[in-house]
Design an enzyme around this catalytic site. Structure first.
Site, PDB file in Angstrom:
ATOM      1  N   GLU A   1       0.844  -1.196   0.000  1.00  0.00           N
ATOM      2  CA  GLU A   1       0.000   0.000   0.000  1.00  0.00           C
ATOM      3  C   GLU A   1       0.881   1.247   0.000  1.00  0.00           C
ATOM      4  O   GLU A   1       1.931   1.294   0.643  1.00  0.00           O
ATOM      5  CB  GLU A   1      -0.922  -0.011   1.218  1.00  0.00           C
ATOM      6  CG  GLU A   1      -1.945  -1.134   1.138  1.00  0.00           C
ATOM      7  CD  GLU A   1      -2.956  -1.135   2.274  1.00  0.00           C
ATOM      8  OE1 GLU A   1      -4.113  -1.523   2.020  1.00  0.00           O
ATOM      9  OE2 GLU A   1      -2.600  -0.757   3.406  1.00  0.00           O
TER      10      GLU A   1
ATOM     11  N   CYS B   1       3.587   8.616   0.688  1.00  0.00           N
ATOM     12  CA  CYS B   1       4.116   7.722   1.713  1.00  0.00           C
ATOM     13  C   CYS B   1       4.361   6.368   1.063  1.00  0.00           C
ATOM     14  O   CYS B   1       3.410   5.654   0.725  1.00  0.00           O
ATOM     15  CB  CYS B   1       3.115   7.614   2.868  1.00  0.00           C
ATOM     16  SG  CYS B   1       3.677   6.568   4.221  1.00  0.00           S
TER      17      CYS B   1
ATOM     18  N   CYS C   1       6.549  -6.348   7.793  1.00  0.00           N
ATOM     19  CA  CYS C   1       7.665  -5.776   8.543  1.00  0.00           C
ATOM     20  C   CYS C   1       8.099  -6.755   9.623  1.00  0.00           C
ATOM     21  O   CYS C   1       7.270  -7.447  10.212  1.00  0.00           O
ATOM     22  CB  CYS C   1       7.237  -4.452   9.177  1.00  0.00           C
ATOM     23  SG  CYS C   1       8.583  -3.561  10.011  1.00  0.00           S
TER      24      CYS C   1
ATOM     25  N   CYS D   1       6.197  -3.838  15.971  1.00  0.00           N
ATOM     26  CA  CYS D   1       5.789  -2.855  16.979  1.00  0.00           C
ATOM     27  C   CYS D   1       4.350  -3.135  17.401  1.00  0.00           C
ATOM     28  O   CYS D   1       3.497  -3.448  16.561  1.00  0.00           O
ATOM     29  CB  CYS D   1       5.912  -1.445  16.420  1.00  0.00           C
ATOM     30  SG  CYS D   1       7.619  -0.969  16.007  1.00  0.00           S
TER      31      CYS D   1
ATOM     32  N   CYS E   1       1.331  -1.276  15.528  1.00  0.00           N
ATOM     33  CA  CYS E   1       1.353  -1.121  14.076  1.00  0.00           C
ATOM     34  C   CYS E   1       0.745  -2.322  13.369  1.00  0.00           C
ATOM     35  O   CYS E   1       1.162  -3.460  13.592  1.00  0.00           O
ATOM     36  CB  CYS E   1       2.799  -0.906  13.608  1.00  0.00           C
ATOM     37  SG  CYS E   1       2.952  -0.680  11.829  1.00  0.00           S
TER      38      CYS E   1
ATOM     39  N   CYS F   1      -1.319   6.620   9.893  1.00  0.00           N
ATOM     40  CA  CYS F   1      -0.096   6.056  10.471  1.00  0.00           C
ATOM     41  C   CYS F   1      -0.373   4.752  11.213  1.00  0.00           C
ATOM     42  O   CYS F   1      -1.248   4.689  12.078  1.00  0.00           O
ATOM     43  CB  CYS F   1       0.518   7.079  11.428  1.00  0.00           C
ATOM     44  SG  CYS F   1       2.096   6.573  12.088  1.00  0.00           S
TER      45      CYS F   1
END
Length: 338
Positions: free
Chosen positions: A91, A104, A111, A115, A118, A329
């Site tokens: 994305e 962005c 990932c 975290c 996230c 975010c």
């Protein structure tokens, strides 16, 4: 490909080396989509090139439009992970704001950093994007000509795919490439030992550090990467470089209600960052499933901003964009879009 690589390719295909420079102009200045559009190459050379290469531009396969004008695109990718599925996507978020337009971009499918807050981390890691994967998010973007800024804050940890991120930023800033100023590009990181130092020394782009807590034990709970490189070590590293001129150092700080928004956290932030030429961006938290965190209220965020500003740390509350299409975010994920 860099211009040196394009010249080597041209020679390999039996063309004059200068043809590589012509190809670079067609790719990075004119953004052609077909090799046959390179009209100052002979028909024979275009045919040779087409037999050996492809432009590599792949248009987005989906787009979601937010009520605030933000657009989230879904791009197909070919990752560097040989075992990866050939049907992976990332994305990318286009954020218009008056005469500015920011993109962005993502650098990984998923990932490894995991975290707590996230959604991308919940997806796990499925592969690194190639340099072409990264650049295609810009090259094939319908609004590419409107872009004023690029932030590497999409899916993935840029330092975990450093070679491809560095090459992408090299092509974006090279005089034969996009010829952008590196000051139009910001690359984020949680802090990866060795890799972050190398990025600072090999690139002139802005640096953004994901901070989220100034307290080691708490940051470790929120961000497992704290175990590999602590935030104190990140700050100590930054003290060796000059961010007092045009190159900017920023710290991203998602504010969680009752977790990292106390006066103690404010004082610890001043202690940690005092003396650095930097800014802090406070970010609203957007709820994700099965995570026991919630956003701080506006008053708490303003109090934190005002305290940091009063103590010499330039601080802003970043506007939240694209939340209604899960483009804000921490919300990017392609776990169910293969």
């Amino acid at each position: 490909m860099t211009v040196a690589e394009l010249k080597a390719l041209a020679t390999e295909l039996g063309m004059p080396a200068f043809t590589g420079g012509q190809i670079a102009k067609w790719l990075y200045e004119k953004h052609v989509m077909e090799i046959d559009q390179m009209t100052n190459l002979s028909k024979q050379n275009r045919q040779r090139l087409a037999e050996a290469c492809e432009i590599g531009a792949m248009p987005p396969i989906d787009a979601q439009h937010s009520k605030d004008g933000t657009i989230k695109y879904l791009f197909p990718v070919r990752t560097t992970n040989d075992a990866a599925s050939p049907h992976l996507n990332v994305e990318t978020v286009f954020i218009p704001d008056g005469d500015r337009a920011t993109l962005c971009v993502s650098c990984q499918v998923g990932c490894k950093m995991n975290c707590l807050f996230c959604q991308t981390g919940k997806q796990g890691w499925e592969g690194n994007l190639t340099t072409a994967d990264i650049l295609n998010q810009i090259y094939a973007l319908p609004e590419a000509e409107r872009l004023t800024n690029i932030v590497f804050m999409g899916q993935g940890e840029p330092m975990d795919n450093l070679d491809n991120v560095l090459k992408a930023t090299q092509l974006l800033t090279a005089d034969y490439g996009w010829a952008w100023s590196p000051r139009r590009i910001t690359v984020s990181s949680v802090g990866v030992r060795g890799k972050l130092k190398r990025f600072i020394e090999e690139s002139e782009c802005h640096v953004a550090i994901s901070l989220h807590s100034p307290i080691h034990e708490q940051r470790l709970q929120l961000m497992p990467a704290e175990k590999g490189m602590t935030i104190a070590e990140v700050v100590e590293l930054m003290q060796h470089y000059d961010f007092s001129h045009q190159r900017r150092l920023s710290f991203e700080y998602i504010v969680f209600g009752g977790v990292n928004d106390s006066p103690t956290h404010a004082r610890q932030l001043v202690k940690l960052l005092g003396g650095l030429d930097c800014r802090v961006n406070l970010i609203r938290f957007h709820q994700i499933p099965d995570v026991p965190l919630h956003g701080a209220d506006e008053k708490r965020m303003e109090t934190l901003r005002d305290y940091l500003t009063a103590h010499g740390i330039f601080t802003t509350i970043r506007a939240s964009r694209g939340q209604d299409i899960f483009a804000a975010c921490g919300l990017l994920s392609t776990a169910h879009k293969a």
